[in-house]
Design a protein around this motif. Structure first.
Motif, PDB file in Angstrom:
ATOM      1  N   ASP A  56     -18.321 -20.129 -30.954  1.00 38.18           N
ATOM      2  CA  ASP A  56     -18.368 -19.803 -29.532  1.00 38.18           C
ATOM      3  C   ASP A  56     -17.025 -19.306 -29.003  1.00 38.18           C
ATOM      4  OD1 ASP A  56     -19.961 -19.493 -27.240  1.00 38.18           O
ATOM      5  OD2 ASP A  56     -19.211 -21.357 -26.367  1.00 38.18           O
ATOM      6  N   GLU A  57     -16.258 -18.635 -29.864  1.00 39.14           N
ATOM      7  CA  GLU A  57     -14.990 -18.028 -29.471  1.00 39.14           C
ATOM      8  C   GLU A  57     -15.177 -16.513 -29.397  1.00 39.14           C
ATOM      9  OE1 GLU A  57     -11.885 -18.933 -28.692  1.00 39.14           O
ATOM     10  OE2 GLU A  57     -12.269 -21.083 -28.721  1.00 39.14           O
ATOM     11  N   PRO A  58     -14.628 -15.858 -28.365  1.00 38.52           N
ATOM     12  CA  PRO A  58     -14.786 -14.402 -28.246  1.00 38.52           C
ATOM     13  C   PRO A  58     -14.255 -13.660 -29.469  1.00 38.52           C
ATOM     14  CG  PRO A  58     -13.898 -15.336 -26.222  1.00 38.52           C
ATOM     15  CD  PRO A  58     -13.880 -16.434 -27.236  1.00 38.52           C
ATOM     16  N   THR A  59     -14.994 -12.640 -29.893  1.00 42.20           N
ATOM     17  CA  THR A  59     -14.575 -11.815 -31.020  1.00 42.20           C
ATOM     18  C   THR A  59     -14.240 -10.385 -30.590  1.00 42.20           C
ATOM     19  OG1 THR A  59     -16.870 -11.215 -31.515  1.00 42.20           O
ATOM     20  CG2 THR A  59     -15.942 -13.119 -32.677  1.00 42.20           C
ATOM     21  N   HIS A  60     -15.010  -9.850 -29.642  1.00 39.51           N
ATOM     22  CA  HIS A  60     -14.746  -8.512 -29.113  1.00 39.51           C
ATOM     23  C   HIS A  60     -15.608  -8.319 -27.871  1.00 39.51           C
ATOM     24  CE1 HIS A  60     -18.255  -8.028 -31.738  1.00 39.51           C
ATOM     25  NE2 HIS A  60     -18.585  -6.946 -31.037  1.00 39.51           N
ATOM     26  N   LEU A  61     -15.338  -7.255 -27.132  1.00 37.33           N
ATOM     27  CA  LEU A  61     -16.058  -6.974 -25.896  1.00 37.33           C
ATOM     28  C   LEU A  61     -16.470  -5.508 -25.890  1.00 37.33           C
ATOM     29  CD1 LEU A  61     -13.210  -8.775 -25.121  1.00 37.33           C
ATOM     30  CD2 LEU A  61     -14.687  -9.233 -23.162  1.00 37.33           C
ATOM     31  N   TYR A  62     -17.677  -5.246 -25.410  1.00 39.62           N
ATOM     32  CA  TYR A  62     -18.193  -3.875 -25.344  1.00 39.62           C
ATOM     33  C   TYR A  62     -18.605  -3.530 -23.917  1.00 39.62           C
ATOM     34  CZ  TYR A  62     -18.773  -3.277 -30.466  1.00 39.62           C
ATOM     35  OH  TYR A  62     -18.569  -3.132 -31.809  1.00 39.62           O
ATOM     36  N   ILE A  63     -18.628  -2.255 -23.641  1.00 37.02           N
ATOM     37  CA  ILE A  63     -19.245  -1.737 -22.426  1.00 37.02           C
ATOM     38  C   ILE A  63     -20.510  -1.002 -22.847  1.00 37.02           C
ATOM     39  CG2 ILE A  63     -19.016  -0.118 -20.501  1.00 37.02           C
ATOM     40  CD1 ILE A  63     -16.035  -0.698 -20.466  1.00 37.02           C
ATOM     41  N   ASN A  64     -21.625  -1.360 -22.220  1.00 35.06           N
ATOM     42  CA  ASN A  64     -22.941  -0.785 -22.568  1.00 35.06           C
ATOM     43  C   ASN A  64     -23.274  -0.971 -24.044  1.00 35.06           C
ATOM     44  OD1 ASN A  64     -23.538  -0.049 -19.964  1.00 35.06           O
ATOM     45  ND2 ASN A  64     -22.868   2.069 -20.182  1.00 35.06           N
ATOM     46  N   GLY A  65     -22.812  -2.071 -24.602  1.00 33.59           N
ATOM     47  CA  GLY A  65     -23.144  -2.394 -25.981  1.00 33.59           C
ATOM     48  C   GLY A  65     -22.551  -1.460 -27.007  1.00 33.59           C
ATOM     49  N   LEU A  66     -21.532  -0.701 -26.616  1.00 29.94           N
ATOM     50  CA  LEU A  66     -20.955   0.310 -27.501  1.00 29.94           C
ATOM     51  C   LEU A  66     -19.455   0.114 -27.652  1.00 29.94           C
ATOM     52  CD1 LEU A  66     -22.784   3.461 -26.062  1.00 29.94           C
ATOM     53  CD2 LEU A  66     -23.296   2.306 -28.227  1.00 29.94           C
ATOM     54  N   PRO A  67     -18.899   0.375 -28.840  1.00 30.18           N
ATOM     55  CA  PRO A  67     -17.449   0.337 -29.020  1.00 30.18           C
ATOM     56  C   PRO A  67     -16.810   1.589 -28.428  1.00 30.18           C
ATOM     57  CG  PRO A  67     -18.494   1.022 -31.055  1.00 30.18           C
ATOM     58  CD  PRO A  67     -19.611   0.679 -30.101  1.00 30.18           C
ATOM     59  N   TYR A  68     -15.507   1.554 -28.343  1.00 33.41           N
ATOM     60  CA  TYR A  68     -14.763   2.687 -27.778  1.00 33.41           C
ATOM     61  C   TYR A  68     -15.024   3.980 -28.521  1.00 33.41           C
ATOM     62  CZ  TYR A  68     -10.721   5.762 -27.201  1.00 33.41           C
ATOM     63  OH  TYR A  68      -9.904   6.848 -27.020  1.00 33.41           O
ATOM     64  N   ASN A  69     -15.125   3.922 -29.851  1.00 32.07           N
ATOM     65  CA  ASN A  69     -15.226   5.143 -30.641  1.00 32.07           C
ATOM     66  C   ASN A  69     -16.650   5.645 -30.835  1.00 32.07           C
ATOM     67  OD1 ASN A  69     -16.018   3.075 -32.287  1.00 32.07           O
ATOM     68  ND2 ASN A  69     -14.370   3.307 -33.787  1.00 32.07           N
ATOM     69  N   ALA A  70     -17.635   5.059 -30.153  1.00 31.00           N
ATOM     70  CA  ALA A  70     -18.994   5.596 -30.184  1.00 31.00           C
ATOM     71  C   ALA A  70     -19.047   6.881 -29.352  1.00 31.00           C
ATOM     72  CB  ALA A  70     -19.977   4.564 -29.643  1.00 31.00           C
ATOM     73  N   PRO A  71     -20.012   7.771 -29.625  1.00 32.08           N
ATOM     74  CA  PRO A  71     -20.095   9.038 -28.888  1.00 32.08           C
ATOM     75  C   PRO A  71     -20.182   8.846 -27.380  1.00 32.08           C
ATOM     76  CG  PRO A  71     -21.531   9.088 -30.803  1.00 32.08           C
ATOM     77  CD  PRO A  71     -21.017   7.687 -30.698  1.00 32.08           C
ATOM     78  N   VAL A  72     -19.728   9.853 -26.646  1.00 36.51           N
ATOM     79  CA  VAL A  72     -19.730   9.838 -25.184  1.00 36.51           C
ATOM     80  C   VAL A  72     -21.159   9.729 -24.658  1.00 36.51           C
ATOM     81  CG1 VAL A  72     -19.286  11.250 -23.134  1.00 36.51           C
ATOM     82  CG2 VAL A  72     -17.571  11.119 -24.951  1.00 36.51           C
ATOM     83  N   THR A  73     -21.342   8.865 -23.667  1.00 37.42           N
ATOM     84  CA  THR A  73     -22.654   8.738 -23.023  1.00 37.42           C
ATOM     85  C   THR A  73     -22.599   9.066 -21.532  1.00 37.42           C
ATOM     86  OG1 THR A  73     -22.211   6.356 -22.778  1.00 37.42           O
ATOM     87  CG2 THR A  73     -23.563   7.045 -24.654  1.00 37.42           C
ATOM     88  N   GLU A  74     -21.404   9.178 -20.957  1.00 40.38           N
ATOM     89  CA  GLU A  74     -21.257   9.510 -19.538  1.00 40.38           C
ATOM     90  C   GLU A  74     -20.613  10.881 -19.400  1.00 40.38           C
ATOM     91  OE1 GLU A  74     -22.381   5.783 -19.964  1.00 40.38           O
ATOM     92  OE2 GLU A  74     -20.272   6.096 -20.441  1.00 40.38           O
ATOM     93  N   THR A  75     -21.288  11.792 -18.693  1.00 45.96           N
ATOM     94  CA  THR A  75     -20.787  13.162 -18.506  1.00 45.96           C
ATOM     95  C   THR A  75     -20.937  13.562 -17.037  1.00 45.96           C
ATOM     96  OG1 THR A  75     -22.971  14.017 -19.157  1.00 45.96           O
ATOM     97  CG2 THR A  75     -21.269  13.903 -20.880  1.00 45.96           C
TER      98      THR A  75
END
Length: 583
Positions: free
Chosen positions: A430-449
């Motif tokens: 129950d210790e944090p490992t990482h955090l995502y926005i919209n379930g995606l990592p930083y290097n995932a393809p762009v979803t907001e245009t």
């Protein structure tokens, strides 16, 4: 929730092994526990150092009475810095025009509306870092050694190639550059509304350690025809940046950062937040400032990695808030306290002629982590001391009833609604490992245009227990409402499975109590505190807010922009997403 481990190529794995050994050597290796090497800051006397005047660099020339663009050369240097009279000199990374003149914070850049400023940022840092860093969170890694850095002007509205993308990093002498590196000289067009910004390092996965080392500074954009009629306090003595952050130190004076992660088998060093017990203002721990009985303007920047500050005066003096982040308010707001998240800026006037005491402590009572963490200690509850002169004097400055009026933006004219969900993932312990926005990592393809010149409504859904200050590059926004989620666990389970607010019937769950937006936070902002278990609705504007005109540059160019949590430990571990502007 579970956690995700990204696949790596064999080359990447070998690099990680190499840098892990580098990290181990640079970190808290050895038999002595790190806590035993900490400097006991209770032994440091408060308010013994004067508040420093940060050196100023003008981002313009005056030629025959005409303002002209100017080119600056600002380097990053390794040197030692005295944070307190009785603390040994601290190894730091510092911005400046030379190693001798480099300071922490770096020099304040003053620019003028409509006059371009060009800055060549130069990396003169050594081959290895002075702080432990974690190679497992996808940081920028130089194959041939060196410390990756890149500079972001926070709050600036300028071309993508000058925005300081996390992958636009470079090492000393530009010997190695990131995949999205653009050019050595950045162009700040300075055609936005006047206000306060700050520049800081933004290298992928290294932002938290590069800022802790000292890579930060203020940037002020002035507009005389707009600001002079306001008759606010001016001049070097009466108009001052206050850059506030927290640090801990070892007995030898070096900056202390825990080198053991909360999940060391997953991330050997990364921890969810960094907190230091010494509160530093303009480079000095708990400084003092002697003031006259008149009005002063303070541009307060929270440059901490993770600490929130709720500032108030021990003697009950008011803050007259005139600006928030990089824009003026429409009218002044008087308040007894202001809550500032990491990276937020508050522009205030304080009238010391109203003081009934000879001294006033600028204090803090925000728990850490905010909002449900530990209460403040004696050390981190105090920020700085003001010694107020007895003699009264004439003060020609004033606080106008109206400040700067920007064109109205109609929510009904927004072109679309986006849902931005914040997730935190934890280990079996129950210790944090990482955090995502919209379930995606930083290097995932762009979803907001977003489209240039339009407004969008973003509904930011915070599914974590932390308050996350969301920062959007390029765009400014207004906070419309904050609504608590009901049946949060049920909604979170659905979002974890489907990652789709519409399919999870967000309207069914976003119907709890509403929290009013604080009066001084109702203007244009570039960062805002996203309450845990809430949906925060914001109106984002992708044009100049002072004119509603399109940008003076091509915002569709590579490498685009990003938005992210500004708790730097979160940003570094994937709580950041790219977006690209379209025409």
């Amino acid at each position: 929730m579970g956690f995700v481990l990204c696949r790596k190529t064999m080359t990447r794995v070998m690099l990680l092994l190499i840098v892990t050994m580098t990290w181990f050597v640079a970190g808290d290796a050895g038999g002595t526990k790190p806590e035993e090497r900490l400097f006991n800051i209770e032994k440091l006397e408060m308010f013994v150092d004067k508040l420093p005047h940060i050196p100023t660099l003008h981002g313009f020339h005056i030629v025959n009475g005409v303002l002209k663009p100017k080119s600056l050369q600002i380097g990053m240097f390794f040197k030692k810095w005295k944070f307190h009279r009785d603390l040994p000199a601290t190894p730091v990374f510092a911005y400046g025009v030379s190693k001798h003149k480099a300071t922490v914070p770096g020099p304040t850049i003053e620019a003028v509306y409509g006059v371009s400023t060009y800055v060549t940022w130069r990396n003169h840092l050594p081959s290895s870092h002075i702080l432990p860093w974690d190679p497992t969170i996808s940081p920028a890694i130089a194959k041939r050694g060196g410390i990756p850095t890149v500079v972001h002007l926070h709050g600036g509205i300028h071309e993508p190639s000058s925005d300081g993308n996390a992958d636009s990093w470079f090492t000393a002498g530009f010997k190695e550059t990131g995949t999205k590196w653009t050019k050595p000289t950045y162009h700040y067009v300075n055609k936005q509304q006047p206000g306060n910004m700050w520049y800081h390092d933004h290298a992928a996965g290294l932002t938290r350690v590069n800022l802790l080392a000292g890579l930060l500074g203020a940037y002020i954009l002035r507009h005389s025809s707009v600001e002079t009629p306001l008759n606010l306090p001016t001049g070097r003595e009466f108009d001052r940046p206050l850059i506030v952050f927290d640090r801990s130190f070892r007995k030898d004076g070096s900056i202390y950062m825990n080198a053991t992660g909360n999940n060391p088998t997953i991330h050997p060093q990364w921890q969810p937040e960094y907190f230091g017990d010494a509160i530093v203002v303009n480079g000095k721990a708990w400084p003092r400032l002697t003031v006259r009985r008149r009005k002063y303007r303070f541009r307060i920047i929270n440059a901490s990695n993770a600490r929130f500050f709720r500032f108030f005066f021990s003697n009950g003096l008011d803050f007259i808030v005139i600006g928030s982040d990089s824009a003026y308010l429409a009218k002044p707001v008087s308040t007894k306290s202001v809550l500032l998240a990491p990276s937020e800026i508050i522009d205030v006037v304080v009238d010391f002629s109203k003081s009934t005491t000879k001294t006033a402590i600028l204090a803090n009572n925000a728990p850490y982590p905010y909002p449900s963490g530990d209460p403040v200690t004696d050390e981190n509850s105090k920020v700085m001391k003001f010694i107020i002169k007895h003699k009264s004097e004439t003060d020609t400055s004033s606080i106008p009833t109206k400040l700067v009026q920007y064109p109205r933006t109609d929510v009904s004219k927004s072109v679309r609604t986006r849902y931005i969900a914040m997730f935190e993932y934890v280990s079996s312990a129950d210790e944090p490992t990482h955090l995502y926005i919209n379930g995606l990592p930083y290097n995932a393809p762009v979803t907001e245009t977003p489209k240039i010149g339009t407004s969008e409504v973003w509904e930011v859904i915070n599914l974590t227990e932390d308050n996350h200050p969301l920062h959007i590059h390029l765009g400014l926004f207004k906070v419309l409402e904050q609504t608590a989620l009901v049946e949060t666990e049920k909604f979170t389970d659905c979002m974890t499975e489907k990652n789709d607010a519409v399919k999870c019937q967000i309207s069914k769950y976003a119907r709890g109590n509403k929290t009013a937006v604080t009066a001084h936070e109702r203007g244009w902002k570039n960062v805002f505190k996203m309450m845990p278990g809430h949906v925060t609705k914001i109106l984002v504007r992708f044009s100049y807010v002072h004119s509603n005109e399109s940008y003076s540059f091509d915002a569709t160019q590579e490498p685009g922009y990003v938005y992210h949590c500004h708790i730097l430990d979160h940003e570094d571990n994937m709580m950041m997403r790219p977006f690209e502007m379209v025409k």
